[in-house]
Enzyme design. Structure first.
Site, PDB file in Angstrom:
ATOM      1  N   TYR A  95       0.688  -1.163  -0.053  1.00 17.26           N
ATOM      2  CA  TYR A  95      -0.077   0.021  -0.029  1.00 17.26           C
ATOM      3  C   TYR A  95       0.798   1.286  -0.007  1.00 17.26           C
ATOM      4  O   TYR A  95       1.978   1.304  -0.523  1.00 17.26           O
ATOM      5  CB  TYR A  95      -1.070   0.154   1.128  1.00 17.26           C
ATOM      6  CG  TYR A  95      -2.149   0.761   0.914  1.00 17.26           C
ATOM      7  CD1 TYR A  95      -3.018   0.481  -0.318  1.00 17.26           C
ATOM      8  CD2 TYR A  95      -2.614   1.838   1.662  1.00 17.26           C
ATOM      9  CE1 TYR A  95      -4.009   1.268  -0.708  1.00 17.26           C
ATOM     10  CE2 TYR A  95      -3.553   2.576   1.404  1.00 17.26           C
ATOM     11  CZ  TYR A  95      -4.434   2.465   0.137  1.00 17.26           C
ATOM     12  OH  TYR A  95      -5.473   3.191   0.011  1.00 17.26           O
ATOM     13  N   ARG A 159      -9.083  10.539  -8.454  1.00 14.72           N
ATOM     14  CA  ARG A 159      -8.221  11.303  -7.540  1.00 14.72           C
ATOM     15  C   ARG A 159      -7.357  10.038  -6.754  1.00 14.72           C
ATOM     16  O   ARG A 159      -7.730  10.145  -5.595  1.00 14.72           O
ATOM     17  CB  ARG A 159      -9.193  12.194  -6.672  1.00 14.72           C
ATOM     18  CG  ARG A 159      -8.282  13.403  -6.079  1.00 14.72           C
ATOM     19  CD  ARG A 159      -8.854  13.602  -4.827  1.00 14.72           C
ATOM     20  NE  ARG A 159      -8.939  12.680  -3.832  1.00 14.72           N
ATOM     21  CZ  ARG A 159      -9.788  12.714  -2.798  1.00 14.72           C
ATOM     22  NH1 ARG A 159     -10.267  13.808  -2.403  1.00 14.72           N
ATOM     23  NH2 ARG A 159      -9.629  11.784  -1.958  1.00 14.72           N
ATOM     24  N   LYS A 177      -5.909  -1.898  -0.965  1.00 14.22           N
ATOM     25  CA  LYS A 177      -6.755  -1.754   0.396  1.00 14.22           C
ATOM     26  C   LYS A 177      -7.637  -3.076   0.723  1.00 14.22           C
ATOM     27  O   LYS A 177      -7.541  -3.205   1.903  1.00 14.22           O
ATOM     28  CB  LYS A 177      -7.686  -0.695  -0.025  1.00 14.22           C
ATOM     29  CG  LYS A 177      -8.230   0.070   1.114  1.00 14.22           C
ATOM     30  CD  LYS A 177      -8.231   1.602   1.043  1.00 14.22           C
ATOM     31  CE  LYS A 177      -8.363   2.282   2.118  1.00 14.22           C
ATOM     32  NZ  LYS A 177      -7.861   3.828   2.096  1.00 14.22           N
ATOM     33  N   GLU A 248     -13.629   4.905  -2.736  1.00 13.28           N
ATOM     34  CA  GLU A 248     -12.188   5.246  -2.529  1.00 13.28           C
ATOM     35  C   GLU A 248     -11.678   6.184  -3.632  1.00 13.28           C
ATOM     36  O   GLU A 248     -12.058   5.974  -4.692  1.00 13.28           O
ATOM     37  CB  GLU A 248     -11.471   4.216  -2.388  1.00 13.28           C
ATOM     38  CG  GLU A 248     -10.002   4.023  -2.222  1.00 13.28           C
ATOM     39  CD  GLU A 248      -9.542   4.424  -0.835  1.00 13.28           C
ATOM     40  OE1 GLU A 248      -8.320   5.029  -0.915  1.00 13.28           O
ATOM     41  OE2 GLU A 248     -10.487   4.353   0.079  1.00 13.28           O
ATOM     42  N   ASP A 249     -10.961   7.032  -3.213  1.00 13.23           N
ATOM     43  CA  ASP A 249     -10.382   8.213  -4.286  1.00 13.23           C
ATOM     44  C   ASP A 249     -11.082   8.493  -5.401  1.00 13.23           C
ATOM     45  O   ASP A 249     -10.924   8.409  -6.422  1.00 13.23           O
ATOM     46  CB  ASP A 249      -9.160   7.160  -4.701  1.00 13.23           C
ATOM     47  CG  ASP A 249      -8.007   7.202  -3.719  1.00 13.23           C
ATOM     48  OD1 ASP A 249      -8.285   7.807  -2.676  1.00 13.23           O
ATOM     49  OD2 ASP A 249      -6.999   6.642  -3.988  1.00 13.23           O
ATOM     50  N   ASP A 271     -13.899   6.087   2.957  1.00  9.31           N
ATOM     51  CA  ASP A 271     -12.605   6.109   3.598  1.00  9.31           C
ATOM     52  C   ASP A 271     -11.906   7.559   3.496  1.00  9.31           C
ATOM     53  O   ASP A 271     -11.388   7.882   4.585  1.00  9.31           O
ATOM     54  CB  ASP A 271     -11.806   4.923   3.105  1.00  9.31           C
ATOM     55  CG  ASP A 271     -10.349   4.767   4.263  1.00  9.31           C
ATOM     56  OD1 ASP A 271     -10.894   4.773   5.425  1.00  9.31           O
ATOM     57  OD2 ASP A 271      -9.331   4.732   3.739  1.00  9.31           O
ATOM     58  N   ASP A 272     -11.822   8.179   2.447  1.00  5.12           N
ATOM     59  CA  ASP A 272     -11.247   9.399   2.340  1.00  5.12           C
ATOM     60  C   ASP A 272     -11.887  10.471   2.979  1.00  5.12           C
ATOM     61  O   ASP A 272     -11.152  11.485   3.781  1.00  5.12           O
ATOM     62  CB  ASP A 272     -11.248   9.886   0.789  1.00  5.12           C
ATOM     63  CG  ASP A 272     -10.465   9.040  -0.141  1.00  5.12           C
ATOM     64  OD1 ASP A 272      -9.337   8.523   0.117  1.00  5.12           O
ATOM     65  OD2 ASP A 272     -11.212   8.687  -0.996  1.00  5.12           O
ATOM     66  N   ASN A 418      -0.335  12.086   1.216  1.00  2.66           N
ATOM     67  CA  ASN A 418       0.383  11.202   0.567  1.00  2.66           C
ATOM     68  C   ASN A 418       0.663  11.327  -0.832  1.00  2.66           C
ATOM     69  O   ASN A 418      -0.151  11.939  -1.165  1.00  2.66           O
ATOM     70  CB  ASN A 418      -0.564   9.791   0.994  1.00  2.66           C
ATOM     71  CG  ASN A 418      -0.167   9.043   2.057  1.00  2.66           C
ATOM     72  OD1 ASN A 418       1.000   9.072   2.400  1.00  2.66           O
ATOM     73  ND2 ASN A 418      -1.192   8.758   2.785  1.00  2.66           N
TER      74      ASN A 418
END
Length: 600
Positions: A95, A159, A177, A248-249, A271-272, A418
């Site tokens: 990850y 993203r 993930k 996610e993202d 999660d973001d 990150n």
């Protein structure tokens, strides 16, 4: 994987392949392998030792990522033995930060890390949404053992981390993930489903790249996007009604939009937004306890106002309201935001994105701050939280100024972007510029810092979502709440802050040592389940009975009970967590008992 109608011999052969050099002599005889393989017969421990040596011999992190991906296809069991027993070394490979590099190269390495006979997950295009039931049926047909997935991580690659719109290359994120869900929280690897919505990309270099594996068209408008995503999600929840979906993202607007549309209809979370807020809240609670300034006197400056930043801030507001009894308007007034145009105010003169309006300042009068430096001088923050993806945004003068402005309290510095190339500052810089007084948590891993004057080794806190999202996932999969509420996520954050050992607290650390993460995750999942039962939303009666039987008559009410759980709940969570098989003999027995030894 057994073909339909395949013989038991096919299954035995597959078990032999998966055990590799640990294959017992009698199995080698049965498969007519005498003279065709080396004579040495190993146990799983030696196989793991060899695999770790091979991993460490690779000269780049991307090569290590490719090795681990290939190993995962060869043997799920050996892969997760390696991850669990060498977690600190392996987690940054499968990850963050290495997964970012892998995503940038995903179209180039995909054919070599995912053999054609296996399915890594679902790649769903806009055209596929017109026949989504067929796509799901195709997925079902890849599984010899007909079991429903318990969890899906879904992205559209728009993203990815701080790297931007990577299109189909973003599949590396759901894959990585879910590997952490398995390793940290013990979800069943055979019941994890990574999904990428390949709805195109606006990144021209991918559209022009002849080796790009995704759809070569620009992303659709919002109406088309939400309709297509809704078709996919509706089909998934219809076909797999007990499945958790983690978003996610996605781009900021779509991240909030999807969550708003689905959070009260199905078991899902982002999660973001929620996971990031949860893990930062856990670290923030620990930091406030050590800062030397009361929670209600904190002045918190966020740099970066995307979905993650606003999501974190809203959860901190909830914490101040619930835990400290501060009215919401007063709690919200403790926060300032800086974006690419400077300090966010209601009278700045531009049209604010909807998600920024909640934190826009109305008390600034005629003052407008165009830069972070100006905003720091105006706000005089006690806490500086970075989610900007701007490398070195927290310059050494800014860090030193934070130290000067907080002479009697320890400044809180959280550079959370990150990967490392996007981090607002390093641990070493934060320590040097604050006289080693900083309360620090980062999004990416930084090395320990040795204080030159004393030789004392300081360990940086890492506010990595991996502390919390696996627990949210495990708790959801086990108790199946009707929906995931903010207070369930809050319970996980409080349990995280409460999970520090006495030694960790004495060292001034904000998060548990990463070596304890699986143990910590079990406790956080227990807190989640307990809160779901208290809210009357858990659908699994098994957990309702266990939680209610563990409640004592003297248990505190309200906020004081959030994040707490009974020992019996924790014990049951631990019992149900998946773990790789310890011995060859056990592996063969388990493989013989399942129709799909490929998933053992």
């Amino acid at each position: 994987m057994m073909e339909a109608g395949g013989s038991r011999r096919n299954s035995i052969e597959l078990v032999g392949v998966k055990t590799g050099t640990a294959m017992p002599a009698e199995m080698r005889e049965a498969l007519h392998l005498r003279g065709l393989v080396p004579a040495g017969i190993e146990d799983f421990g030696k196989q793991e030792m060899r695999a770790f040596k091979q991993l460490m011999s690779k000269t780049s992190n991307l090569e290590k990522y490719e090795f681990m991906a290939t190993l995962r296809c060869m043997s799920v069991n050996l892969f997760f033995r390696l991850v669990l027993n060498h977690f600190k070394e392996v987690a940054p490979i499968i990850y963050t930060p290495t997964v970012g590099e892998a995503c940038l190269n995903y179209s180039y390495i995909y054919p070599f890390i995912h053999p054609s006979k296996t399915s890594v997950g679902l790649f769903i295009t806009l055209r596929d949404t017109e026949c989504i039931d067929t796509v799901i049926e195709n997925y079902r047909n890849t599984m010899a053992q007909q079991i429903d997935p318990e969890i899906a991580v879904i992205t559209d690659g728009s993203r990815i981390l701080g790297l931007g719109d990577l299109g189909v290359n973003g599949m590396g994120i759901p894959v990585g993930k879910l590997q952490l869900y398995v390793a940290i929280a013990g979800l069943n690897p055979a019941r994890c489903l990574p999904i990428v919505l390949d709805f195109g990309t606006n990144t021209q270099k991918y559209l022009d790249d002849p080796l790009y594996l995704g759809t070569r068209e620009r992303r659709p408008d919002d109406e088309t996007f939400y309709a297509a995503a809704g078709t996919v999600l509706g089909a998934l929840f219809r076909e797999f009604p007990g499945m958790l979906v983690q978003f996610e993202d996605f781009s900021t607007d779509h991240a909030f939009g999807l969550l708003d549309r689905w959070r009260n209809k199905a078991m899902c979370f982002n999660d973001d937004i929620q996971g990031t807020g949860c893990v930062i809240l856990g670290g923030f609670i620990s930091a406030v306890e050590q800062a030397g300034i009361p929670a209600r006197d904190q002045r918190i400056l966020f740099v970066g106002a995307g979905s993650a930043g606003v999501g974190v801030a809203k959860q901190l507001v909830d914490y101040l309201v619930i835990e400290h009894g501060i009215p919401e308007d007063e709690a919200r007034a403790m926060f300032w935001f800086v974006d690419s145009r400077g300090m966010i105010t209601a009278n700045r003169g531009d049209r604010l994105a909807e998600h920024k309006v909640y934190f826009a300042r109305h008390d600034n009068g005629d003052t407008q701050c165009a830069t972070l430096e100006d905003t720091v001088e105006y706000v005089r923050p006690t806490a500086l939280i970075g989610m900007s993806t701007i490398y070195k945004a927290f310059s050494e003068p800014i860090l030193a100024r934070m130290d000067e402005m907080n002479p009697t309290a320890r400044p809180i510095i959280f550079p959370l972007s990150n990967p490392e190339t996007k981090a607002e500052c390093t641990f070493e810089e934060a320590m040097r510029c604050t006289g080693n007084r900083v309360l620090f948590a980062s999004g990416t891993a930084f090395p320990d810092y040795t204080v030159p004057e004393t030789g004392e080794v300081k360990v940086p806190g890492q506010g990595n979502n991996m502390y919390v999202f696996p627990a949210i996932g495990l708790g959801s999969v086990l108790c199946k709440p009707e929906r995931i509420t903010d207070t369930m996520v809050f319970a996980v954050a409080k349990a995280l802050a409460g999970s520090l050992s006495e030694q960790e607290r004495a060292r001034g650390e904000l998060y548990p040592r990463i070596e304890r993460i699986r143990e910590v995750s079990a406790g956080l999942a227990a807190a989640f389940i307990t809160q779901a039962v208290r809210e009357g939303l858990a659908k699994e009666t098994h957990w309702i009975e266990i939680v209610e039987s563990g409640m004592s008559g003297g248990e505190p009410d309200g906020a004081a009970s959030i994040g707490k759980y009974a020992r019996r709940v924790l014990g049951e969570v631990k019992r149900l967590m998946w773990a790789p098989t310890a011995s060859v003999e056990q592996y063969i027995v388990e493989a013989a008992a399942t129709e799909n030894p490929d998933d053992i």
